[in-house]
Design a protein around this motif. Structure first.
Motif, PDB file in Angstrom:
ATOM      1  N   GLU A 168       3.007   1.749  21.631  1.00 24.48           N
ATOM      2  CA  GLU A 168       3.802   1.312  20.487  1.00 24.48           C
ATOM      3  C   GLU A 168       5.291   1.372  20.795  1.00 24.48           C
ATOM      4  O   GLU A 168       6.052   0.484  20.397  1.00 24.48           O
ATOM      5  N   SER A 169       5.696   2.427  21.503  1.00 24.35           N
ATOM      6  CA  SER A 169       7.108   2.545  21.883  1.00 24.35           C
ATOM      7  C   SER A 169       7.518   1.412  22.818  1.00 24.35           C
ATOM      8  O   SER A 169       8.610   0.838  22.687  1.00 24.35           O
ATOM      9  N   ALA A 170       6.631   1.073  23.764  1.00 28.24           N
ATOM     10  CA  ALA A 170       6.928  -0.033  24.668  1.00 28.24           C
ATOM     11  C   ALA A 170       7.019  -1.358  23.918  1.00 28.24           C
ATOM     12  O   ALA A 170       7.883  -2.188  24.199  1.00 28.24           O
ATOM     13  N   ALA A 171       6.126  -1.544  22.927  1.00 31.51           N
ATOM     14  CA  ALA A 171       6.160  -2.776  22.133  1.00 31.51           C
ATOM     15  C   ALA A 171       7.456  -2.873  21.332  1.00 31.51           C
ATOM     16  O   ALA A 171       8.056  -3.948  21.230  1.00 31.51           O
ATOM     17  N   ARG A 172       7.883  -1.728  20.763  1.00 32.05           N
ATOM     18  CA  ARG A 172       9.158  -1.729  20.027  1.00 32.05           C
ATOM     19  C   ARG A 172      10.323  -2.024  20.954  1.00 32.05           C
ATOM     20  O   ARG A 172      11.263  -2.739  20.583  1.00 32.05           O
ATOM     21  N   ALA A 173      10.273  -1.466  22.165  1.00 33.06           N
ATOM     22  CA  ALA A 173      11.352  -1.718  23.120  1.00 33.06           C
ATOM     23  C   ALA A 173      11.424  -3.195  23.488  1.00 33.06           C
ATOM     24  O   ALA A 173      12.517  -3.767  23.596  1.00 33.06           O
ATOM     25  N   VAL A 174      10.259  -3.818  23.677  1.00 34.87           N
ATOM     26  CA  VAL A 174      10.230  -5.254  23.982  1.00 34.87           C
ATOM     27  C   VAL A 174      10.801  -6.061  22.822  1.00 34.87           C
ATOM     28  O   VAL A 174      11.594  -6.999  23.023  1.00 34.87           O
ATOM     29  N   ALA A 175      10.410  -5.688  21.590  1.00 33.83           N
ATOM     30  CA  ALA A 175      10.922  -6.401  20.414  1.00 33.83           C
ATOM     31  C   ALA A 175      12.435  -6.235  20.292  1.00 33.83           C
ATOM     32  O   ALA A 175      13.154  -7.193  20.000  1.00 33.83           O
ATOM     33  N   ASP A 176      12.923  -5.001  20.525  1.00 35.11           N
ATOM     34  CA  ASP A 176      14.372  -4.759  20.454  1.00 35.11           C
ATOM     35  C   ASP A 176      15.112  -5.559  21.514  1.00 35.11           C
ATOM     36  O   ASP A 176      16.207  -6.076  21.268  1.00 35.11           O
ATOM     37  N   GLU A 177      14.515  -5.651  22.707  1.00 33.71           N
ATOM     38  CA  GLU A 177      15.158  -6.402  23.771  1.00 33.71           C
ATOM     39  C   GLU A 177      15.197  -7.894  23.446  1.00 33.71           C
ATOM     40  O   GLU A 177      16.188  -8.582  23.724  1.00 33.71           O
ATOM     41  N   ARG A 178      14.135  -8.387  22.816  1.00 32.26           N
ATOM     42  CA  ARG A 178      14.135  -9.795  22.411  1.00 32.26           C
ATOM     43  C   ARG A 178      15.231 -10.059  21.383  1.00 32.26           C
ATOM     44  O   ARG A 178      15.913 -11.085  21.438  1.00 32.26           O
ATOM     45  N   VAL A 179      15.389  -9.129  20.451  1.00 31.56           N
ATOM     46  CA  VAL A 179      16.449  -9.280  19.445  1.00 31.56           C
ATOM     47  C   VAL A 179      17.819  -9.269  20.117  1.00 31.56           C
ATOM     48  O   VAL A 179      18.707 -10.056  19.773  1.00 31.56           O
ATOM     49  N   ARG A 180      17.994  -8.348  21.082  1.00 29.34           N
ATOM     50  CA  ARG A 180      19.282  -8.268  21.774  1.00 29.34           C
ATOM     51  C   ARG A 180      19.577  -9.562  22.529  1.00 29.34           C
ATOM     52  O   ARG A 180      20.704 -10.080  22.482  1.00 29.34           O
TER      53      ARG A 180
ATOM     54  N   TRP B 254      -4.669  12.809  24.573  1.00 28.17           N
ATOM     55  CA  TRP B 254      -4.249  11.829  25.581  1.00 28.17           C
ATOM     56  C   TRP B 254      -4.287  10.415  25.015  1.00 28.17           C
ATOM     57  O   TRP B 254      -3.367   9.614  25.245  1.00 28.17           O
ATOM     58  N   ALA B 255      -5.349  10.093  24.261  1.00 31.54           N
ATOM     59  CA  ALA B 255      -5.454   8.759  23.665  1.00 31.54           C
ATOM     60  C   ALA B 255      -4.337   8.524  22.653  1.00 31.54           C
ATOM     61  O   ALA B 255      -3.760   7.428  22.583  1.00 31.54           O
ATOM     62  N   ARG B 256      -4.025   9.569  21.866  1.00 30.08           N
ATOM     63  CA  ARG B 256      -2.945   9.436  20.883  1.00 30.08           C
ATOM     64  C   ARG B 256      -1.608   9.228  21.574  1.00 30.08           C
ATOM     65  O   ARG B 256      -0.781   8.401  21.154  1.00 30.08           O
ATOM     66  N   ARG B 257      -1.391   9.984  22.651  1.00 28.91           N
ATOM     67  CA  ARG B 257      -0.149   9.840  23.410  1.00 28.91           C
ATOM     68  C   ARG B 257      -0.044   8.454  24.030  1.00 28.91           C
ATOM     69  O   ARG B 257       1.021   7.824  24.018  1.00 28.91           O
ATOM     70  N   THR B 258      -1.145   7.962  24.578  1.00 31.12           N
ATOM     71  CA  THR B 258      -1.150   6.620  25.168  1.00 31.12           C
ATOM     72  C   THR B 258      -0.829   5.556  24.124  1.00 31.12           C
ATOM     73  O   THR B 258      -0.068   4.612  24.384  1.00 31.12           O
TER      74      THR B 258
END
Length: 365
Positions: free
Chosen positions: A156-168, A147-151
Protein backbone atom coordinates in the motif's frame (compact mmCIF):
# COMPACT_ATOMS: atom_id res chain seq x y z
CA UNK A 1 -10.95 -15.92 -8.95
CA UNK A 2 -8.23 -18.22 -10.24
CA UNK A 3 -5.77 -16.98 -7.61
CA UNK A 4 -8.29 -17.79 -4.87
CA UNK A 5 -8.90 -21.32 -6.15
CA UNK A 6 -5.24 -22.32 -6.24
CA UNK A 7 -4.65 -22.31 -2.43
CA UNK A 8 -7.96 -24.06 -1.82
CA UNK A 9 -7.09 -26.74 -4.39
CA UNK A 10 -3.74 -27.28 -2.68
CA UNK A 11 -5.53 -27.70 0.67
CA UNK A 12 -7.93 -30.22 -0.85
CA UNK A 13 -5.03 -32.26 -2.23
CA UNK A 14 -3.28 -32.11 1.16
CA UNK A 15 -6.45 -33.25 2.92
CA UNK A 16 -6.87 -36.18 0.53
CA UNK A 17 -3.25 -37.23 1.02
CA UNK A 18 -3.44 -37.03 4.83
CA UNK A 19 -6.77 -38.88 4.92
CA UNK A 20 -5.48 -41.71 2.73
CA UNK A 21 -2.28 -42.07 4.79
CA UNK A 22 -4.22 -42.05 8.08
CA UNK A 23 -6.73 -44.68 6.94
CA UNK A 24 -4.01 -46.89 5.40
CA UNK A 25 -1.98 -46.68 8.64
CA UNK A 26 -4.97 -47.77 10.74
CA UNK A 27 -5.86 -50.60 8.38
CA UNK A 28 -2.29 -51.85 8.41
CA UNK A 29 -2.23 -52.23 12.21
CA UNK A 30 -2.91 -55.64 13.85
CA UNK A 31 -6.64 -56.25 14.20
CA UNK A 32 -9.37 -54.83 12.05
CA UNK A 33 -10.14 -51.23 13.05
CA UNK A 34 -13.72 -50.35 13.86
CA UNK A 35 -15.57 -48.32 11.20
CA UNK A 36 -16.14 -45.55 13.79
CA UNK A 37 -12.38 -45.39 14.39
CA UNK A 38 -11.76 -44.98 10.66
CA UNK A 39 -14.36 -42.21 10.42
CA UNK A 40 -12.95 -40.33 13.42
CA UNK A 41 -9.40 -40.72 12.11
CA UNK A 42 -10.46 -39.32 8.76
CA UNK A 43 -12.25 -36.40 10.46
CA UNK A 44 -9.04 -35.57 12.33
CA UNK A 45 -7.32 -34.58 9.05
CA UNK A 46 -9.90 -34.26 6.23
CA UNK A 47 -11.21 -30.82 7.31
CA UNK A 48 -7.79 -29.40 6.35
CA UNK A 49 -9.41 -28.87 2.94
CA UNK A 50 -11.43 -26.00 4.43
CA UNK A 51 -8.74 -24.48 6.65
CA UNK A 52 -8.56 -21.19 4.71
CA UNK A 53 -12.34 -20.92 4.29
CA UNK A 54 -13.43 -21.68 7.87
CA UNK A 55 -10.32 -22.18 10.04
CA UNK A 56 -12.12 -22.15 13.41
CA UNK A 57 -14.80 -24.63 12.32
CA UNK A 58 -12.09 -26.82 10.78
CA UNK A 59 -10.19 -26.97 14.05
CA UNK A 60 -13.33 -27.58 16.14
CA UNK A 61 -14.24 -30.60 13.97
CA UNK A 62 -10.73 -31.99 14.38
CA UNK A 63 -10.75 -31.42 18.16
CA UNK A 64 -14.13 -33.12 18.46
CA UNK A 65 -12.91 -36.10 16.40
CA UNK A 66 -9.75 -36.51 18.52
CA UNK A 67 -11.67 -36.08 21.77
CA UNK A 68 -14.36 -38.57 20.80
CA UNK A 69 -11.73 -41.10 19.67
CA UNK A 70 -10.06 -40.81 23.07
CA UNK A 71 -13.35 -41.25 24.95
CA UNK A 72 -14.13 -44.37 22.90
CA UNK A 73 -10.69 -45.78 23.63
CA UNK A 74 -9.28 -45.81 20.10
CA UNK A 75 -5.75 -44.98 21.23
CA UNK A 76 -3.18 -42.34 20.30
CA UNK A 77 -3.59 -39.22 18.14
CA UNK A 78 -4.41 -40.12 14.54
CA UNK A 79 -1.52 -39.20 12.22
CA UNK A 80 0.36 -38.03 15.34
CA UNK A 81 -1.85 -34.95 15.52
CA UNK A 82 -0.61 -33.36 12.28
CA UNK A 83 -4.14 -32.25 11.45
CA UNK A 84 -4.39 -30.28 14.72
CA UNK A 85 -1.04 -28.62 14.06
CA UNK A 86 -2.13 -27.49 10.58
CA UNK A 87 -5.43 -26.25 12.01
CA UNK A 88 -3.69 -24.36 14.84
CA UNK A 89 -1.36 -22.71 12.33
CA UNK A 90 -4.32 -21.72 10.13
CA UNK A 91 -6.32 -20.21 13.01
CA UNK A 92 -3.28 -18.22 14.20
CA UNK A 93 -2.65 -16.98 10.66
CA UNK A 94 -6.19 -16.02 9.71
CA UNK A 95 -7.87 -15.09 13.00
CA UNK A 96 -7.16 -12.86 16.00
CA UNK A 97 -4.88 -13.77 18.89
CA UNK A 98 -7.87 -14.13 21.21
CA UNK A 99 -9.47 -16.74 18.96
CA UNK A 100 -6.16 -18.57 18.58
CA UNK A 101 -5.72 -18.62 22.36
CA UNK A 102 -9.20 -20.11 22.79
CA UNK A 103 -8.44 -22.85 20.26
CA UNK A 104 -5.11 -23.57 21.94
CA UNK A 105 -6.77 -23.90 25.36
CA UNK A 106 -9.50 -26.17 23.98
CA UNK A 107 -6.99 -28.41 22.23
CA UNK A 108 -4.82 -28.59 25.36
CA UNK A 109 -7.83 -29.71 27.41
CA UNK A 110 -8.56 -32.45 24.87
CA UNK A 111 -4.92 -33.57 25.03
CA UNK A 112 -5.19 -33.88 28.83
CA UNK A 113 -8.36 -35.93 28.37
CA UNK A 114 -6.66 -38.15 25.81
CA UNK A 115 -3.59 -38.86 27.95
CA UNK A 116 -5.79 -39.50 31.00
CA UNK A 117 -7.90 -42.02 29.08
CA UNK A 118 -4.85 -43.85 27.74
CA UNK A 119 -2.81 -44.05 30.98
CA UNK A 120 -3.58 -44.46 34.64
CA UNK A 121 -1.28 -41.54 35.43
CA UNK A 122 -0.86 -38.55 33.13
CA UNK A 123 2.72 -38.31 31.91
CA UNK A 124 3.24 -34.59 32.20
CA UNK A 125 6.41 -34.58 30.13
CA UNK A 126 4.55 -36.02 27.15
CA UNK A 127 1.68 -33.61 27.67
CA UNK A 128 4.08 -30.66 27.92
CA UNK A 129 5.85 -31.77 24.75
CA UNK A 130 2.56 -31.99 22.85
CA UNK A 131 1.51 -28.55 24.18
CA UNK A 132 4.84 -27.03 23.14
CA UNK A 133 4.52 -28.42 19.62
CA UNK A 134 1.00 -27.01 19.42
CA UNK A 135 2.26 -23.66 20.77
CA UNK A 136 4.96 -23.68 18.11
CA UNK A 137 2.31 -23.98 15.40
CA UNK A 138 0.46 -21.06 17.04
CA UNK A 139 3.57 -18.85 17.15
CA UNK A 140 4.49 -19.73 13.55
CA UNK A 141 0.98 -18.89 12.37
CA UNK A 142 0.92 -15.57 14.21
CA UNK A 143 4.33 -14.68 12.77
CA UNK A 144 3.02 -15.47 9.30
CA UNK A 145 0.04 -13.19 9.93
CA UNK A 146 2.34 -10.32 10.98
CA UNK A 147 4.51 -10.88 7.92
CA UNK A 148 1.45 -10.83 5.64
CA UNK A 149 0.19 -7.64 7.30
CA UNK A 150 3.59 -6.02 6.91
CA UNK A 151 3.78 -7.05 3.26
CA UNK A 152 0.34 -5.55 2.64
CA UNK A 153 1.35 -2.29 4.32
CA UNK A 154 4.51 -2.10 2.20
CA UNK A 155 2.47 -2.73 -0.96
CA UNK A 156 0.00 0.00 0.00
CA UNK A 157 2.86 2.37 0.79
CA UNK A 158 4.45 1.62 -2.58
CA UNK A 159 1.12 2.24 -4.33
CA UNK A 160 0.75 5.58 -2.54
CA UNK A 161 4.29 6.52 -3.50
CA UNK A 162 3.55 5.73 -7.15
CA UNK A 163 0.36 7.81 -7.01
CA UNK A 164 2.21 10.72 -5.36
CA UNK A 165 4.92 10.54 -8.00
CA UNK A 166 2.32 10.60 -10.77
CA UNK A 167 0.78 13.70 -9.21
CA UNK A 168 4.20 15.34 -8.96
CA UNK A 169 5.01 14.57 -12.59
CA UNK A 170 1.59 15.83 -13.70
CA UNK A 171 2.16 19.03 -11.74
CA UNK A 172 5.58 19.54 -13.31
CA UNK A 173 4.19 18.95 -16.81
CA UNK A 174 1.36 21.39 -16.15
CA UNK A 175 3.73 24.09 -14.92
CA UNK A 176 6.09 23.67 -17.85
CA UNK A 177 3.52 23.45 -20.62
CA UNK A 178 1.02 26.01 -19.33
CA UNK A 179 3.56 28.80 -19.09
CA UNK A 180 5.51 28.19 -22.26
CA UNK A 181 2.49 27.45 -24.42
CA UNK A 182 0.79 30.63 -23.19
CA UNK A 183 3.82 32.68 -24.23
CA UNK A 184 4.04 30.87 -27.57
CA UNK A 185 0.34 31.37 -28.28
CA UNK A 186 0.42 35.09 -27.50
CA UNK A 187 3.61 35.74 -29.47
CA UNK A 188 2.38 33.73 -32.46
CA UNK A 189 -0.85 35.73 -32.44
CA UNK A 190 1.12 38.98 -32.26
CA UNK A 191 3.38 37.92 -35.15
CA UNK A 192 0.37 37.07 -37.30
CA UNK A 193 -1.27 40.40 -36.48
CA UNK A 194 1.72 42.61 -37.37
CA UNK A 195 3.31 40.40 -40.03
CA UNK A 196 2.59 42.79 -42.91
CA UNK A 197 2.51 46.10 -41.05
CA UNK A 198 5.47 45.78 -38.64
CA UNK A 199 8.16 43.37 -39.80
CA UNK A 200 10.66 43.91 -36.96
CA UNK A 201 8.00 43.29 -34.29
CA UNK A 202 6.84 40.17 -36.11
CA UNK A 203 10.42 38.84 -36.34
CA UNK A 204 10.97 39.53 -32.64
CA UNK A 205 7.77 37.70 -31.75
CA UNK A 206 8.74 34.72 -33.92
CA UNK A 207 12.16 34.66 -32.25
CA UNK A 208 10.49 34.63 -28.85
CA UNK A 209 8.33 31.70 -29.97
CA UNK A 210 11.44 29.78 -31.03
CA UNK A 211 13.33 30.54 -27.81
CA UNK A 212 10.35 29.64 -25.64
CA UNK A 213 9.79 26.40 -27.55
CA UNK A 214 13.43 25.40 -27.09
CA UNK A 215 13.28 26.16 -23.36
CA UNK A 216 10.08 24.14 -22.99
CA UNK A 217 11.70 21.20 -24.77
CA UNK A 218 14.75 21.49 -22.51
CA UNK A 219 12.66 21.43 -19.34
CA UNK A 220 10.59 18.54 -20.68
CA UNK A 221 13.76 16.61 -21.42
CA UNK A 222 15.04 17.20 -17.90
CA UNK A 223 11.83 15.79 -16.50
CA UNK A 224 11.57 12.83 -18.86
CA UNK A 225 15.22 11.87 -18.36
CA UNK A 226 14.31 10.97 -14.79
CA UNK A 227 11.65 8.56 -16.07
CA UNK A 228 13.72 6.87 -18.76
CA UNK A 229 14.34 3.15 -18.31
CA UNK A 230 16.89 3.00 -21.11
CA UNK A 231 20.07 4.56 -19.72
CA UNK A 232 22.23 4.15 -22.82
CA UNK A 233 22.24 7.93 -23.15
CA UNK A 234 23.53 10.19 -20.42
CA UNK A 235 20.65 12.08 -18.79
CA UNK A 236 20.57 15.85 -18.57
CA UNK A 237 21.81 16.44 -15.03
CA UNK A 238 21.53 20.21 -15.04
CA UNK A 239 19.62 21.47 -12.00
CA UNK A 240 15.94 22.32 -12.06
CA UNK A 241 15.08 26.02 -12.38
CA UNK A 242 15.00 28.23 -9.31
CA UNK A 243 14.78 31.87 -8.31
CA UNK A 244 18.19 32.55 -9.90
CA UNK A 245 16.35 32.16 -13.24
CA UNK A 246 13.61 34.59 -12.24
CA UNK A 247 14.99 37.38 -14.44
CA UNK A 248 14.73 35.18 -17.54
CA UNK A 249 11.15 34.24 -16.62
CA UNK A 250 10.19 37.89 -16.14
CA UNK A 251 11.84 38.91 -19.41
CA UNK A 252 10.05 36.19 -21.32
CA UNK A 253 6.73 37.22 -19.81
CA UNK A 254 7.32 40.88 -20.69
CA UNK A 255 7.84 39.97 -24.33
CA UNK A 256 4.30 38.55 -24.32
CA UNK A 257 2.85 41.94 -23.40
CA UNK A 258 2.34 42.46 -19.65
CA UNK A 259 4.51 45.03 -17.89
CA UNK A 260 5.97 43.05 -15.01
CA UNK A 261 7.90 44.71 -12.18
CA UNK A 262 9.98 42.96 -9.54
CA UNK A 263 10.42 44.20 -5.98
CA UNK A 264 12.87 42.49 -3.60
CA UNK A 265 13.10 43.41 0.09
CA UNK A 266 15.31 41.95 2.78
CA UNK A 267 18.58 40.09 2.45
CA UNK A 268 18.26 37.67 -0.47
CA UNK A 269 19.60 34.18 0.19
CA UNK A 270 19.76 30.85 -1.59
CA UNK A 271 17.13 28.20 -0.97
CA UNK A 272 17.42 24.40 -0.95
CA UNK A 273 16.57 22.84 -4.34
CA UNK A 274 13.03 21.75 -3.38
CA UNK A 275 11.75 25.08 -1.98
CA UNK A 276 13.68 26.93 -4.68
CA UNK A 277 11.83 25.04 -7.43
CA UNK A 278 8.56 25.52 -5.52
CA UNK A 279 9.07 29.30 -5.43
CA UNK A 280 9.99 29.44 -9.13
CA UNK A 281 6.99 27.33 -10.20
CA UNK A 282 4.67 29.52 -8.11
CA UNK A 283 5.85 32.67 -9.91
CA UNK A 284 5.75 30.86 -13.27
CA UNK A 285 2.19 29.61 -12.78
CA UNK A 286 1.03 33.00 -11.48
CA UNK A 287 2.49 34.85 -14.48
CA UNK A 288 0.91 32.24 -16.77
CA UNK A 289 -2.46 33.11 -15.24
CA UNK A 290 -1.67 36.80 -15.78
CA UNK A 291 -1.09 36.08 -19.47
CA UNK A 292 -4.34 34.13 -19.70
CA UNK A 293 -6.67 36.37 -17.74
CA UNK A 294 -5.16 39.82 -17.22
CA UNK A 295 -4.33 40.59 -20.84
CA UNK A 296 -1.58 43.15 -21.27
CA UNK A 297 -2.19 44.80 -17.89
CA UNK A 298 0.57 45.28 -15.38
CA UNK A 299 1.77 42.76 -12.82
CA UNK A 300 4.14 42.85 -9.86
CA UNK A 301 6.31 40.13 -8.33
CA UNK A 302 7.33 40.97 -4.76
CA UNK A 303 9.88 38.91 -2.84
CA UNK A 304 10.27 39.59 0.87
CA UNK A 305 13.13 37.82 2.66
CA UNK A 306 12.41 37.79 6.37
CA UNK A 307 14.44 36.29 9.23
CA UNK A 308 12.57 32.99 9.04
CA UNK A 309 10.34 33.12 5.97
CA UNK A 310 10.32 34.04 2.31
CA UNK A 311 7.09 35.64 1.12
CA UNK A 312 6.38 35.89 -2.59
CA UNK A 313 3.37 37.85 -3.80
CA UNK A 314 2.29 38.10 -7.45
CA UNK A 315 -0.42 40.64 -8.18
CA UNK A 316 -1.95 41.99 -11.35
CA UNK A 317 -4.23 44.89 -12.16
CA UNK A 318 -6.48 42.99 -14.54
CA UNK A 319 -10.27 43.25 -14.59
CA UNK A 320 -12.40 42.33 -11.58
CA UNK A 321 -12.86 38.60 -11.15
CA UNK A 322 -16.42 37.35 -10.72
CA UNK A 323 -17.50 33.83 -9.86
CA UNK A 324 -13.97 32.72 -8.94
CA UNK A 325 -13.39 28.96 -8.85
CA UNK A 326 -10.03 27.51 -7.91
CA UNK A 327 -8.44 25.61 -10.80
CA UNK A 328 -5.88 22.84 -11.06
CA UNK A 329 -3.00 25.29 -11.26
CA UNK A 330 -3.77 26.94 -7.91
CA UNK A 331 -4.40 23.57 -6.25
CA UNK A 332 -1.12 22.26 -7.63
CA UNK A 333 0.77 25.27 -6.28
CA UNK A 334 -0.85 24.83 -2.86
CA UNK A 335 0.02 21.11 -2.74
CA UNK A 336 3.59 21.84 -3.79
CA UNK A 337 3.91 24.53 -1.09
CA UNK A 338 2.60 22.21 1.61
CA UNK A 339 5.37 19.70 0.79
CA UNK A 340 7.91 22.21 2.09
CA UNK A 341 5.90 23.56 5.01
CA UNK A 342 4.68 26.56 3.06
CA UNK A 343 1.29 28.23 2.85
CA UNK A 344 -0.23 29.52 -0.38
CA UNK A 345 -3.27 31.76 -0.70
CA UNK A 346 -4.90 33.03 -3.87
CA UNK A 347 -7.95 35.02 -4.82
CA UNK A 348 -9.34 38.12 -6.50
CA UNK A 349 -8.54 41.58 -5.12
CA UNK A 350 -11.30 43.94 -4.11
CA UNK A 351 -9.80 46.67 -6.31
CA UNK A 352 -9.63 44.39 -9.33
CA UNK A 353 -7.11 41.86 -10.52
CA UNK A 354 -5.78 38.84 -8.70
CA UNK A 355 -3.18 38.05 -6.04
CA UNK A 356 -1.24 34.87 -5.25
CA UNK A 357 0.84 34.77 -2.07
CA UNK A 358 3.31 32.12 -0.97
CA UNK A 359 5.02 31.94 2.41
CA UNK A 360 7.92 29.47 2.70
CA UNK A 361 9.97 28.77 5.83
CA UNK A 362 13.69 29.56 5.58
CA UNK A 363 16.42 27.60 7.31
CA UNK A 364 18.35 29.37 10.04
CA UNK A 365 21.58 30.98 8.86
Amino acid sequence: MRTLLRPVLADVLLAILLTVLTVVTLVGQPGAPAPVALVLAALSVAPVALRQVAPVLTMLVMIAAVGLASLLGYGDLPSNGIGLLVAMFSVATLRSRRVAAAMFATTSAVLVLMFASMLDVVVWSQLAQSALILAGAWVLGEGTQRWARRTKQLAESAARAVADERVRIARELHDILAHHMSVISLQAGLAEYVLESDGPTARKAIGTVADTGREAMLEMRRLLDVLRVDRDEEPDLRPQPGLEMLDELIARTRTAGPAVTVVVSGAARSLPPGPDLCAYRMVQESLTNVLKHAGTGGAQVALEYGPHTLTIRVTDDGPAVRGYHEGHGIRGMRERASLYGGVLTAGPRSSGGFVVSLRLPLAEQ
